[in-house]
Write a protein that holds these residues in place. Structure first.
Motif, PDB file in Angstrom:
ATOM      1  N   ALA A 118     -17.692  19.325 -36.581  1.00  0.00           N
ATOM      2  CA  ALA A 118     -18.129  20.402 -36.290  1.00  0.00           C
ATOM      3  C   ALA A 118     -17.087  21.457 -36.412  1.00  0.00           C
ATOM      4  O   ALA A 118     -17.313  22.718 -36.705  1.00  0.00           O
ATOM      5  CB  ALA A 118     -18.872  20.161 -34.885  1.00  0.00           C
ATOM      6  N   ASN A 119     -15.994  21.181 -35.820  1.00  0.00           N
ATOM      7  CA  ASN A 119     -14.922  22.243 -35.749  1.00  0.00           C
ATOM      8  C   ASN A 119     -14.647  22.669 -37.144  1.00  0.00           C
ATOM      9  O   ASN A 119     -14.299  23.973 -37.324  1.00  0.00           O
ATOM     10  CB  ASN A 119     -13.463  21.877 -35.293  1.00  0.00           C
ATOM     11  N   GLU A 120     -14.614  21.743 -38.306  1.00  0.00           N
ATOM     12  CA  GLU A 120     -14.470  22.359 -39.656  1.00  0.00           C
ATOM     13  C   GLU A 120     -15.577  23.416 -40.150  1.00  0.00           C
ATOM     14  O   GLU A 120     -15.451  23.935 -40.873  1.00  0.00           O
ATOM     15  CB  GLU A 120     -14.449  21.193 -40.720  1.00  0.00           C
ATOM     16  N   MET A 146     -28.167  22.579 -39.725  1.00  0.00           N
ATOM     17  CA  MET A 146     -28.928  21.353 -39.629  1.00  0.00           C
ATOM     18  C   MET A 146     -28.067  20.207 -39.103  1.00  0.00           C
ATOM     19  O   MET A 146     -27.117  20.056 -39.732  1.00  0.00           O
ATOM     20  CB  MET A 146     -29.306  20.821 -41.081  1.00  0.00           C
ATOM     21  N   ARG A 147     -28.508  19.814 -38.224  1.00  0.00           N
ATOM     22  CA  ARG A 147     -27.529  18.826 -37.453  1.00  0.00           C
ATOM     23  C   ARG A 147     -27.891  17.351 -37.244  1.00  0.00           C
ATOM     24  O   ARG A 147     -29.071  17.000 -37.178  1.00  0.00           O
ATOM     25  CB  ARG A 147     -27.350  19.144 -35.837  1.00  0.00           C
ATOM     26  N   ASP A 201     -23.150  15.816 -32.659  1.00  0.00           N
ATOM     27  CA  ASP A 201     -24.096  15.385 -31.513  1.00  0.00           C
ATOM     28  C   ASP A 201     -24.734  16.515 -31.023  1.00  0.00           C
ATOM     29  O   ASP A 201     -25.895  16.615 -30.526  1.00  0.00           O
ATOM     30  CB  ASP A 201     -23.240  14.510 -30.297  1.00  0.00           C
ATOM     31  N   ASP A 202     -23.979  17.515 -30.967  1.00  0.00           N
ATOM     32  CA  ASP A 202     -24.376  18.817 -30.108  1.00  0.00           C
ATOM     33  C   ASP A 202     -24.416  19.991 -31.373  1.00  0.00           C
ATOM     34  O   ASP A 202     -23.849  19.788 -32.215  1.00  0.00           O
ATOM     35  CB  ASP A 202     -23.476  19.324 -29.038  1.00  0.00           C
ATOM     36  N   GLY A 203     -24.768  21.078 -30.902  1.00  0.00           N
ATOM     37  CA  GLY A 203     -24.947  22.274 -31.648  1.00  0.00           C
ATOM     38  C   GLY A 203     -23.183  22.893 -31.785  1.00  0.00           C
ATOM     39  O   GLY A 203     -22.278  22.455 -31.172  1.00  0.00           O
ATOM     40  N   LEU A 204     -23.347  23.870 -32.730  1.00  0.00           N
ATOM     41  CA  LEU A 204     -21.988  24.424 -32.938  1.00  0.00           C
ATOM     42  C   LEU A 204     -21.560  25.047 -31.773  1.00  0.00           C
ATOM     43  O   LEU A 204     -22.655  25.586 -30.872  1.00  0.00           O
ATOM     44  CB  LEU A 204     -21.962  25.375 -34.527  1.00  0.00           C
ATOM     45  N   ARG A 205     -20.398  25.584 -31.909  1.00  0.00           N
ATOM     46  CA  ARG A 205     -19.858  26.408 -30.423  1.00  0.00           C
ATOM     47  C   ARG A 205     -20.840  27.855 -30.359  1.00  0.00           C
ATOM     48  O   ARG A 205     -21.306  28.167 -31.212  1.00  0.00           O
ATOM     49  CB  ARG A 205     -18.386  26.927 -30.879  1.00  0.00           C
ATOM     50  N   VAL A 208     -26.081  25.076 -43.091  1.00  0.00           N
ATOM     51  CA  VAL A 208     -24.888  24.115 -42.887  1.00  0.00           C
ATOM     52  C   VAL A 208     -25.723  22.736 -42.388  1.00  0.00           C
ATOM     53  O   VAL A 208     -26.449  22.692 -41.544  1.00  0.00           O
ATOM     54  CB  VAL A 208     -24.333  24.523 -41.608  1.00  0.00           C
ATOM     55  N   PHE A 209     -25.143  21.856 -43.146  1.00  0.00           N
ATOM     56  CA  PHE A 209     -25.497  20.440 -42.783  1.00  0.00           C
ATOM     57  C   PHE A 209     -24.238  19.718 -41.904  1.00  0.00           C
ATOM     58  O   PHE A 209     -23.238  19.767 -42.418  1.00  0.00           O
ATOM     59  CB  PHE A 209     -25.988  19.716 -43.940  1.00  0.00           C
TER      60      PHE A 209
END
Lengths: 627, 185
Positions: free
Chosen positions: B75-77, B115-116, B96-100, B91-92
């Protein structure tokens, strides 16, 4: 046409093989390392008889290929740009003597830099050595230009340099590789012939050879002015600005113009030295402003005779350091075009989002030694033995990452750990600094250029501990064999292998020992013994060889004796293990309450048991018995 | 078809394999590709990024603000590289959670969809963290806007897998099915 995605370095290798090259030598170094691997793959595919070797260093590689060329065979030597420094002695000499069979030196530059100690420009090295350079801009072009490189080398009997950069070496492009471009004429019937005024030229003849070399370069510059490798795109556009570009920057400039919505003529230079002056002069004469885009330094720009209308690195229009990324080139062109009165589009990147991301405290993960890496265990033992108060000269390889553990205080170039330790010893004696000096060097780097420094240290009476980190391979660049391995390039059996302990003894070292860094207790005892020798009245340099195969390369020792570990409930998140041992599999919880093991990357080496001085990291087997 | 795709994550997550999977599939379909990979020092655990252009120009890198898609294994990348995407890009992300939360408003403004999929968790359930990358490939391939057919991806996985083709195919299918469920909802 059956296309395949081919790595830039492999495309170069295909060009080498299909143009009848018979000898290819190399020393690995990012971004050049995959070229020789590609040569070995495609010589098999095309059933060509080609001698390949991973040489002990770049100078050796250069001279072995040169001898093949003097015999009359086509030869290639490959290296990274700082490797060309090591090979510069024969490079400069060979420019004068010339060659017989086509001789191509491939020196890969690293604008950025991504994996190098400098951003030096091999094209400038070529300019100083007076050797022509080819500067392709895509993998496809790099493959095609090898034919021209060999032909020019043979026509003028001169070594030539092919200069790719990281973004080309590590680009992947769809290419058709069915069959081969060039037929195989078999091994040519050539042999080495004596030619004293050339092959053994004394200073008197060297002067004549220099005159001859200057003449060759003048003729080559003229030839380059008519070469299809130098051409203009977007020629029909009218305007006051022109661009001169080479290498990957040529492709990136075209992409930027597309986004800017501007059509500007670009003179593509495929041969930056000697600069095709006639062509460049006639291009420059058409425009009020010229932008020069080249990497990583100035080679074309300094050769342009009238620079009064030129914007480039010299006048600060192009940044003087760092890679010419798409964003940098977009900005440079956007500014210059606007100043020249062109209408251009805004950068496509959203400035608000970009600024926000720049300001976010995103965790930066620096490269670290792999889980299970034996270097980490050696560094950990070294720090436990000598503490923060010793001087730790380091060297070039994976183990440069020991700087994260504060176990590497200096690194300069290949082999410098030993010479820097030697130098610190002599300087410290004068300034009465009695701190212990403990140098570290890898097996491949030691064989590359550590032996002569070690002899020098022994002979001049230096006293320090040298730790040779022997992981049985050249790990950083992709596991190339060293002279201490029992196999050669292509996995053929080596007729003989060099014993590092015997070699060290033969250098006159009085204390030589081998220990396994996984056995911390024994390793620390041996380190202390080595230091005692370095300090004893008739002591000197003491060498300890830390022997344990690279975990990425050979997992068998761990698979045979796995030591799965757990961290007990008592862990208080003191961070000693994450900082002093720094294994990527030891992860501090975000709330910093404790450390967990990331079992998805843990290799069960069990080495972190020693990294918790409170005893909270224990073998799994003990946890079961405690329960 | 003309696709600009960013693939990012950390060293050791199989970014190069994932990139080759897409490049090989595109080439099998008769498209031209230009890719930029990360090799060397940064593979020792640091940030890794690949740029992939299908039927695009021959510059190896994608100009920031023009990428159509991003597949992020971490996620951080994903957040670090968001500005590479164009408006209405996608974004794919393996998360587990949404982006910041800080980026949310900008993503809405720029119409960038996230898209997570918890691909690491799915990978462990299948028995190996090392197939997270392939699960994400299947996930992206399930999206109607992502114009690379899953059949061809399956053929490529069979072709380029060394000795773990069966597990890799299972990973691809798992990601694909998860994607179909999420995207049809």
């Amino acid at each position: 046409m059956n296309s395949q995605p081919i790595l830039g370095n492999e495309a170069i290798a295909i060009g080498i093989i299909e143009n009848g090259c018979r000898v290819v030598t190399a020393y690995p170094g990012t971004p050049s390392s995959e070229i020789l691997a590609g040569v070995m793959k495609h010589k098999k595919r095309l059933k060509r008889d080609v001698y390949t070797e991973w040489s002990i260093n770049e100078k050796v590689a250069f001279e072995i290929a040169l001898a093949a060329s003097w015999t009359g065979l086509r030869a290639v030597v490959t290296m990274k740009q700082v490797g060309l420094n090591v090979a510069s002695d024969p490079l400069f000499s060979a420019a004068y003597t010339g060659v017989k069979g086509g001789f191509v030196v491939i020196s890969a530059d690293d604008p950025g830099p991504h994996s190098s100690q400098t951003e030096q420009d091999s094209r400038l090295m070529a300019l100083v050595a007076k050797i022509p350079v080819f500067d392709p801009s895509t993998p496809a072009e790099a493959r095609e230009v090898i034919k021209d490189a060999f032909a020019l080398s043979e026509r003028y009997k001169i070594p030539v340099i092919l200069r790719p950069t990281t973004r080309l070496c590590h680009a992947v492009q769809s290419l058709s590789i069915d069959g081969a471009h060039e037929p195989d004429d078999g091994i040519p019937s050539v042999k080495f012939h004596r030619d004293p005024p050339r092959w053994t030229a004394t200073p008197k003849f060297r002067n004549l050879l220099h005159v001859e070399l200057n003449k060759k370069l003048k003729d080559i510059a003229d030839e380059f002015s008519d070469s299809p490798l130098n051409y203009v795109v977007n020629a029909s556009s009218n305007g006051t600005m022109g661009i001169i570009a080479s290498g990957v920057a040529f492709q990136t400039a075209q992409q930027a113009l597309q986004e800017l919505g501007a059509r500007v003529p670009i003179l593509k230079i495929g041969t930056p030295f000697p600069l095709p002056q006639k062509l460049v002069n006639s291009f420059c004469a058409q425009f009020e402003t010229l932008i020069v885009l080249e990497e990583p330094d100035v080679c074309i720009e300094i050769q342009i005779q009238d620079r009064s209308h030129v914007k480039g690195r010299l006048d600060g229009s192009v940044p003087g350091a760092g890679e010419l990324t798409p964003e940098v080139i977009f900005l440079v062109l956007s500014k210059a075009l606007s100043e020249a009165g062109y209408q251009v589009n805004q950068p496509p990147e959203d400035p608000e989002l970009a600024a926000l991301i720049k300001g976010l405290p995103l965790p930066v993960k620096p490269p670290r030694l792999c889980p299970g890496c034996s270097h980490r265990s050696a560094f950990f033992a070294m720090k436990r033995t000598f503490g923060p108060n010793a001087i730790y000269p380091g060297d070039i390889g994976c183990y440069t990452l020991g700087t994260n553990l504060r176990a590497v205080d200096t690194f300069v170039d290949m082999g410098a750990s030993i010479t820097m330790a030697n130098g610190f010893f002599q300087a410290n004696r004068l300034v009465k600094d009695e701190r212990p000096i403990v140098a570290t060097i890898g097996d491949s780097t030691f064989l590359h250029s550590g032996v002569a420094p070690l002899i020098n240290a022994v002979h001049t009476g230096a006293r320090f501990v040298l730790l040779i980190l022997d992981n049985h391979t050249t790990a950083m660049t992709g596991f190339q064999p060293t002279a201490a391995n029992d196999y050669l390039a292509d996995r053929m059996e080596a007729p003989r292998k060099v014993s590092i302990p015997d070699l060290v003894r033969a250098c006159g070292v009085g204390y030589v020992n081998v220990a396994d860094p996984y056995d911390q207790e024994d390793f620390i005892r041996t380190l202390k013994e080595a230091q005692a020798h370095a300090q004893s009245p008739d002591g000197g340099v003491a060498v300890l060889i830390a022997e344990r195969p690279c975990t990425l390369y050979d997992q068998s020792p761990i698979l045979e004796h796995p030591v799965p570990v757990v961290i007990t409930e008592e862990c208080d998140g003191c961070r000693y293990c994450t900082e002093a041992f720094e294994c990527p599999a030891l992860v501090l919880r975000p709330d910093k309450s404790r450390v967990d093991i990331d079992y998805s990357i843990c290799v069960d080496c069990g080495q972190c048991i020693d990294a918790c001085h409170k005893g909270f990291i224990i073998p799994k087997i003990l946890e079961i018995s405690r329960a | 078809m003309d696709i600009k795709l960013i693939i990012t994550g950390n060293g050791g997550q199989g970014i190069v394999f994932l990139t080759r999977l897409f490049a090989q599939t595109a080439v099998t379909l008769g498209h031209s590709v230009m890719v930029s990979e990360t090799h060397g020092m940064s593979q020792r655990g640091g940030s890794v990024i690949s740029h992939l252009k299908i039927n695009g120009d021959e510059a190896p890198l994608i100009l920031s603000g023009t990428a159509d898609f991003m597949i992020a294994l971490e996620a951080n990348e994903a957040v670090r590289n968001l500005a590479l995407l164009r408006r209405a890009g996608m974004v794919f992300v393996n998360a587990d959670d949404g982006l910041r939360s800080e980026v949310g408003h900008h993503l809405d403004r720029l119409n960038i969809k996230v898209m997570r999929l918890p691909a690491s968790r799915l990978a462990l359930e299948l028995g190996s963290a090392s197939i997270t990358n392939i699960i994400m490939a299947g996930f992206a391939a399930a999206h109607p806007a992502f114009d690379i057919p899953i059949k061809k991806m399956t053929a490529t996985v069979e072709k380029i897998s060394k000795n773990n083709a069966e597990l890799n195919l299972k990973a691809l299918e798992t990601g694909y099915q998860a994607g179909r469920k999420i995207f049809s909802a």
